[in-house]
Design a protein around this motif. Structure first.
Motif, PDB file in Angstrom:
ATOM      1  N   LEU A 307       0.820  -1.209   0.000  1.00 51.04           N
ATOM      2  CA  LEU A 307       0.000   0.000   0.000  1.00 51.04           C
ATOM      3  C   LEU A 307       0.859   1.267   0.000  1.00 51.04           C
ATOM      4  N   LEU A 308       2.025   1.210   0.642  1.00 49.06           N
ATOM      5  CA  LEU A 308       2.892   2.386   0.718  1.00 49.06           C
ATOM      6  C   LEU A 308       3.742   2.584  -0.531  1.00 49.06           C
ATOM      7  N   SER A 309       3.782   1.582  -1.392  1.00 45.32           N
ATOM      8  CA  SER A 309       4.628   1.666  -2.576  1.00 45.32           C
ATOM      9  C   SER A 309       4.009   2.523  -3.679  1.00 45.32           C
ATOM     10  N   SER A 310       2.797   2.996  -3.467  1.00 45.21           N
ATOM     11  CA  SER A 310       2.138   3.922  -4.402  1.00 45.21           C
ATOM     12  C   SER A 310       1.770   5.199  -3.653  1.00 45.21           C
ATOM     13  N   HIS A 311       1.733   6.305  -4.364  1.00 44.59           N
ATOM     14  CA  HIS A 311       1.305   7.560  -3.752  1.00 44.59           C
ATOM     15  C   HIS A 311      -0.146   7.433  -3.313  1.00 44.59           C
ATOM     16  N   TYR A 312      -0.468   8.024  -2.174  1.00 51.37           N
ATOM     17  CA  TYR A 312      -1.797   7.799  -1.585  1.00 51.37           C
ATOM     18  C   TYR A 312      -2.943   8.247  -2.485  1.00 51.37           C
ATOM     19  N   ARG A 313      -2.708   9.201  -3.387  1.00 49.28           N
ATOM     20  CA  ARG A 313      -3.794   9.663  -4.255  1.00 49.28           C
ATOM     21  C   ARG A 313      -3.961   8.818  -5.511  1.00 49.28           C
ATOM     22  N   SER A 314      -2.990   7.955  -5.784  1.00 55.78           N
ATOM     23  CA  SER A 314      -3.023   7.153  -7.012  1.00 55.78           C
ATOM     24  C   SER A 314      -3.876   5.906  -6.820  1.00 55.78           C
ATOM     25  N   PRO A 315      -4.572   5.466  -7.866  1.00 52.27           N
ATOM     26  CA  PRO A 315      -5.270   4.178  -7.781  1.00 52.27           C
ATOM     27  C   PRO A 315      -4.257   3.046  -7.715  1.00 52.27           C
ATOM     28  N   VAL A 316      -4.610   1.970  -7.039  1.00 52.05           N
ATOM     29  CA  VAL A 316      -3.725   0.818  -6.891  1.00 52.05           C
ATOM     30  C   VAL A 316      -4.438  -0.412  -7.430  1.00 52.05           C
ATOM     31  N   ASN A 317      -3.747  -1.171  -8.259  1.00 46.91           N
ATOM     32  CA  ASN A 317      -4.305  -2.408  -8.795  1.00 46.91           C
ATOM     33  C   ASN A 317      -3.913  -3.567  -7.894  1.00 46.91           C
ATOM     34  N   ALA A 363      12.379  15.053   2.075  1.00 54.04           N
ATOM     35  CA  ALA A 363      11.863  15.868   0.966  1.00 54.04           C
ATOM     36  C   ALA A 363      10.700  15.150   0.285  1.00 54.04           C
ATOM     37  N   ALA A 364      10.812  13.824   0.142  1.00 53.22           N
ATOM     38  CA  ALA A 364       9.725  13.057  -0.475  1.00 53.22           C
ATOM     39  C   ALA A 364       8.475  13.092   0.387  1.00 53.22           C
ATOM     40  N   MET A 365       8.623  12.891   1.665  1.00 50.50           N
ATOM     41  CA  MET A 365       7.468  12.877   2.555  1.00 50.50           C
ATOM     42  C   MET A 365       6.858  14.269   2.706  1.00 50.50           C
ATOM     43  N   ASN A 366       7.673  15.293   2.669  1.00 49.32           N
ATOM     44  CA  ASN A 366       7.146  16.665   2.757  1.00 49.32           C
ATOM     45  C   ASN A 366       6.465  17.100   1.461  1.00 49.32           C
ATOM     46  N   ASN A 370       4.767  11.636  -0.200  1.00 51.54           N
ATOM     47  CA  ASN A 370       5.065  10.770  -1.343  1.00 51.54           C
ATOM     48  C   ASN A 370       5.805   9.520  -0.863  1.00 51.54           C
ATOM     49  N   THR A 371       5.055   8.549  -0.356  1.00 50.29           N
ATOM     50  CA  THR A 371       5.666   7.331   0.180  1.00 50.29           C
ATOM     51  C   THR A 371       6.343   6.511  -0.913  1.00 50.29           C
ATOM     52  N   ALA A 372       5.837   6.573  -2.141  1.00 48.09           N
ATOM     53  CA  ALA A 372       6.458   5.810  -3.229  1.00 48.09           C
ATOM     54  C   ALA A 372       7.897   6.269  -3.437  1.00 48.09           C
ATOM     55  N   LYS A 373       8.110   7.577  -3.426  1.00 47.67           N
ATOM     56  CA  LYS A 373       9.459   8.107  -3.595  1.00 47.67           C
ATOM     57  C   LYS A 373      10.299   7.842  -2.350  1.00 47.67           C
TER      58      LYS A 373
END
Length: 483
Positions: A307-317, A363-366, A370-373
């Motif tokens: 679940l954390l490997s995608s940005h929270y706003r993105s759809p996940v398959n 920087a990614a989290m701020n 952006n958990t994916a990054k």
């Protein structure tokens, strides 16, 4: 470990995407150093599915990061314990509503804990806030923003709220044109999009006394009452699943701002869908997988990592294949950490945040969480760690291991003892070789190697591999993991 929080200095760098303004913008709390966040929780009539898991894990990490930045966060997530679905399910099961909801609240907490989520600061239940709901409805009636229909139900008059549709970017007149055939002469609503605030009682349903007769609340008014009671008439962040933007959150804004005359929430955050074959996972579509069914087949931390490997706003398959890929990826991080622990104990240290990797992770989290990054930074660190081990650079290896474990701690991953994760029996492994069986095979292989019977040693390795057991030889001996 340092005595000051090095991340506090990055608070001003935090930006988040606000659904209402449809922009990513710098975040400024209402009260310096404090944040109030309200998330729409579960309607407790069934087990939580993976769509719920995304909201649980997504906002858990958001709250963890805000706290890592030094904020005092008041995280509120409600429980809907009165609803048409709850009433119908209790009747189907032949149990009381309290029995049903208590059972599934317990199940929800079990799922949440399994996924590594911390509990919210408070979990208000709808049935504990009936008086607060009635107070808001009374204010709306007084302001002529609500009316009672001939059947006894009380409705919100959407055309009396000029900003209706501002969150979902819908225009009421266009919606009305598309719904012109939905309202007949005998319909109780003045407008097809008017929504119920108070439902008149049916003989078999739970009900409360009110100025409008015996009844129970509508769904939307519940969250307005619980959020404002816990966080005030205006608070920092309101969140939930993407599917709640309309009509639920739109209606919350209308009734809350209509009653108070103030901005309801300063920022709106919505989690993307979990999709199955291109369709949103949901109970109504009957294409959902419960959290407990999934973690019976895959390690719970693998599910969190997925679940954390995608940005929270993105759809996940969602698929078994995707979870297997996540397990393999998470295993790489744990293996790197395990290799470093052969040199000594790896502890979390705030000094890690001053490193180049620590700054890149922050920087990614701020940048809108952006958990994916951020996860990609962890793999960069693991690469540096593995190269240091290969070069037998103990100091560098331990430095990178500390960085890896520290950065991952705010995501609440790779915090377990590596061998416990790598050797865990999950799903199909439950009927496989026991730890003792594997250790016996490793001993048998060691004897074969000592006797220079390398063919037998190789055969044992291959036999174990066929059973999903991967051996790893090092100077410290032979270890193993399940694959």
């Amino acid at each position: 470990m340092t005595t000051t929080n090095p991340l506090t200095a990055t608070q001003n760098n935090l930006v988040l995407y606000d659904t209402l303004s449809a922009t990513k913008r710098p975040f400024t709390p209402i009260q310096a150093g404090k944040i109030g966040i309200y998330v729409c929780g579960m309607t407790v009539y069934d087990y939580c599915h993976m769509g719920h898991a995304r909201v649980m894990v997504g906002f858990d990490v958001i709250v963890r990061w805000l706290r890592a930045l030094g904020y005092d966060v008041n995280y509120v997530r409600n429980i809907t314990d009165i609803d048409d679905k709850i009433i119908n399910r209790a009747n189907e099961n032949g149990e009381t509503i309290n029995e049903l909801t208590a059972r599934f609240i317990t199940a929800m907490h079990q799922d949440e804990q399994a996924l590594g989520c911390a509990s919210p600061n408070s979990e208000p239940k709808a049935t504990d806030h009936i008086d607060d709901m009635q107070a808001i409805i009374n204010t709306l009636m007084t302001k002529n923003l609500a009316y009672q229909g001939s059947g006894g139900d009380v409705y919100y008059a959407v055309d009396k709220f000029s900003d209706y549709g501002k969150l979902s970017k819908r225009k009421l007149d266009e919606m009305q044109a598309g719904a012109s055939e939905r309202v007949g002469a005998t319909d109780d609503k003045h407008n097809p999009f008017d929504f119920v605030l108070w439902k008149s009682a049916k003989p078999s349903e739970p009900h409360w006394q009110s100025p409008w007769g015996l009844g129970r609340p509508g769904w939307h008014i519940e969250c307005s009452a619980m959020s404002t009671c816990c966080l005030g008439e205006t608070f920092d962040i309101h969140g939930g699943g993407h599917d709640l933007q309309f009509p639920h959150h739109e209606n919350e804004i209308a009734q809350s701002e209509g009653a108070s005359g103030k901005t309801y929430a300063n920022n709106w955050m919505h989690m993307g869908f979990i999709n199955i074959d291109g369709e949103k996972m949901s109970k109504s579509l009957n294409n959902f997988f419960t959290i407990r069914d999934v973690i019976a087949k895959f390690h719970a931390e693998t599910v969190r990592f997925f679940l954390l490997s995608s940005h929270y706003r993105s759809p996940v398959n969602f698929s078994d294949a995707a979870l297997k890929e996540s397990h393999t990826a998470l295993t790489r991080l744990y293996q790197a950490l395990k290799s470093a622990e052969s040199y000594g104990d790896v502890q979390i240290s705030d000094t890690a945040w001053a490193s180049e990797s620590g700054q890149a992770f922050a920087a990614a989290m701020n940048d809108d969480f952006n958990t994916a990054k951020a996860v990609s930074v962890l793999f960069d660190v693991a690469g540096k760690l593995n190269r240091a081990i290969k070069a037998d650079d103990v100091n560098e290896a331990m430095n990178q291991a500390v960085i890896l474990k520290t950065l991952a701690s705010v995501l609440n991953i790779i915090q377990a003892v590596p061998t416990e994760f790598l050797q865990a029996k999950i799903g199909a492994d439950e009927d496989g070789l026991s730890d003792a069986d594997i250790e016996a095979k490793i001993s048998e292989r060691a004897k074969a190697k000592a006797n220079k019977d390398f063919a037998k040693a190789d055969a044992i390795r291959e036999a174990l591999k066929a059973l999903g057991i991967e051996l790893e030889d090092s100077r410290a001996g032979t270890t193993w993991r399940r694959v």
